[in-house]
Scaffold this motif. Structure first.
Motif, short mmCIF file in Angstrom:
data_model
loop_
_atom_site.label_atom_id
_atom_site.label_comp_id
_atom_site.label_asym_id
_atom_site.label_seq_id
_atom_site.Cartn_x
_atom_site.Cartn_y
_atom_site.Cartn_z
N ARG A 2 0.33 -1.17 -0.10
CA ARG A 2 0.34 0.24 -0.23
C ARG A 2 0.92 1.72 -0.04
NH1 ARG A 2 -4.98 -0.02 3.93
NH2 ARG A 2 -6.38 -1.86 3.13
N ARG A 101 1.80 1.27 11.57
CA ARG A 101 0.22 0.70 12.06
C ARG A 101 -0.09 1.40 13.70
NH1 ARG A 101 -2.02 -2.73 8.48
NH2 ARG A 101 -3.73 -2.12 9.35
N GLN A 103 -3.84 0.25 15.92
CA GLN A 103 -5.28 0.06 16.15
C GLN A 103 -5.71 -0.07 17.11
OE1 GLN A 103 -5.65 -3.58 14.34
NE2 GLN A 103 -5.06 -2.96 11.75
N THR A 172 -5.00 4.49 2.19
CA THR A 172 -3.74 4.53 3.82
C THR A 172 -4.83 3.58 4.26
OG1 THR A 172 -3.20 5.94 4.64
CG2 THR A 172 -5.50 5.84 4.11
N GLU A 173 -3.64 3.01 5.72
CA GLU A 173 -3.64 1.98 6.32
C GLU A 173 -4.70 3.22 7.14
OE1 GLU A 173 0.07 0.78 7.16
OE2 GLU A 173 -0.25 -1.25 5.66
N ASP A 176 -8.01 1.88 8.02
CA ASP A 176 -8.24 0.72 8.63
C ASP A 176 -7.85 0.58 10.30
OD1 ASP A 176 -7.37 0.20 5.80
OD2 ASP A 176 -7.99 -1.74 6.41
N ASP A 177 -6.63 1.42 10.43
CA ASP A 177 -6.51 1.72 12.04
C ASP A 177 -7.37 2.06 12.70
OD1 ASP A 177 -4.10 -0.37 10.94
OD2 ASP A 177 -2.79 1.37 11.19
#
Length: 233
Positions: A2, A101, A103, A172-173, A176-177
């Motif tokens: 990504r 990352r 989360q 982008t992550e 998701d996070d």
């Protein structure tokens, strides 16, 4: 993968912007002056509407970035957010590339984070977006906009920048996070947001559950390190 794709998009747009060189065009200063002094009646309505939406996009990203940035050790959200209000993805993308990352959210929301986390903020952005689009459709000329896109460097680049803002959000992550921080595990929500440009992220901000505040206590003496407990007021 990504981040590699995001980097390629970013560097390509930077090179393309330098090649087009909108700051060297005499019409750029005139358009920007009219936009900043609110002489929108002298412009095709699509131009101020697009300019306004390019102000909405950084706030959409900010609703995710500042919560995320609080947990980052190597990069901060403020520089990219401030820069993105003037340059779009050129200043926004470095944060997306350098962040790690994350989360979970551990801590207490300050007033700024509290405002960005409210569903009312998402609703205000949604209504503003609808207003901008309605203004363009009612008072603007699509044919004239297409002509300006093809011939005016500033309009050309801001239009591409707007489209890339839409592309990067689901790519982008960061997105998701943010879902993970809020306990959202249904991937159908991700795809619904990803496949509906602009309005998908706006509806997500209107409906996402509030971020829970927590404190992390390192209980080394008891042998239970890094336990997250709810904040008790």
């Amino acid at each position: 993968m990504r981040k590699l794709v995001i980097f390629c998009i970013w560097i390509t747009f930077v090179i393309y912007t330098i090649k087009v060189a909108p700051l060297d065009r005499p019409d750029t200063a005139e358009i920007v002056s009219k936009l900043l002094t609110l002489r929108w009646g002298e412009l095709n309505a699509y131009i101020p509407a697009l300019f306004s939406l390019m102000g909405v996009w950084p706030i959409i990203y900010a609703c995710l970035m500042f919560v995320d940035g609080k947990m980052q050790k190597k990069v901060r959200a403020w520089p990219s957010f401030i820069g993105s209000n003037g340059t779009g993805i050129i200043c926004l993308t470095p944060y997306l590339l350098l962040r790690e990352r994350q989360q979970e959210f551990v801590g207490v929301k300050d007033k700024w984070l509290e405002m960005l986390d409210r569903r009312k903020t998402g609703l205000a952005l949604l209504l503003s977006t609808i207003g901008c689009i309605a203004y363009a459709v009612i008072f603007g000329s699509w044919q004239e906009y297409v002509h300006q896109f093809q011939n005016v460097a500033f309009v050309h680049l801001i239009s591409i920048d707007f489209c890339l803002m839409c592309v990067l959000f689901p790519l982008t992550e960061l997105f998701d996070d943010d879902m993970a921080k809020r306990g959202i595990k249904d991937r159908r929500i991700y795809w619904a947001v990803a496949l509906i440009p602009l309005f998908g992220p706006l509806v997500y901000l209107c409906l996402r559950p509030p971020l829970a505040e927590t404190t992390k206590l390192s209980l080394e003496r008891t042998g239970y390190p890094n336990i997250s407990l709810p904040l008790v007021e």
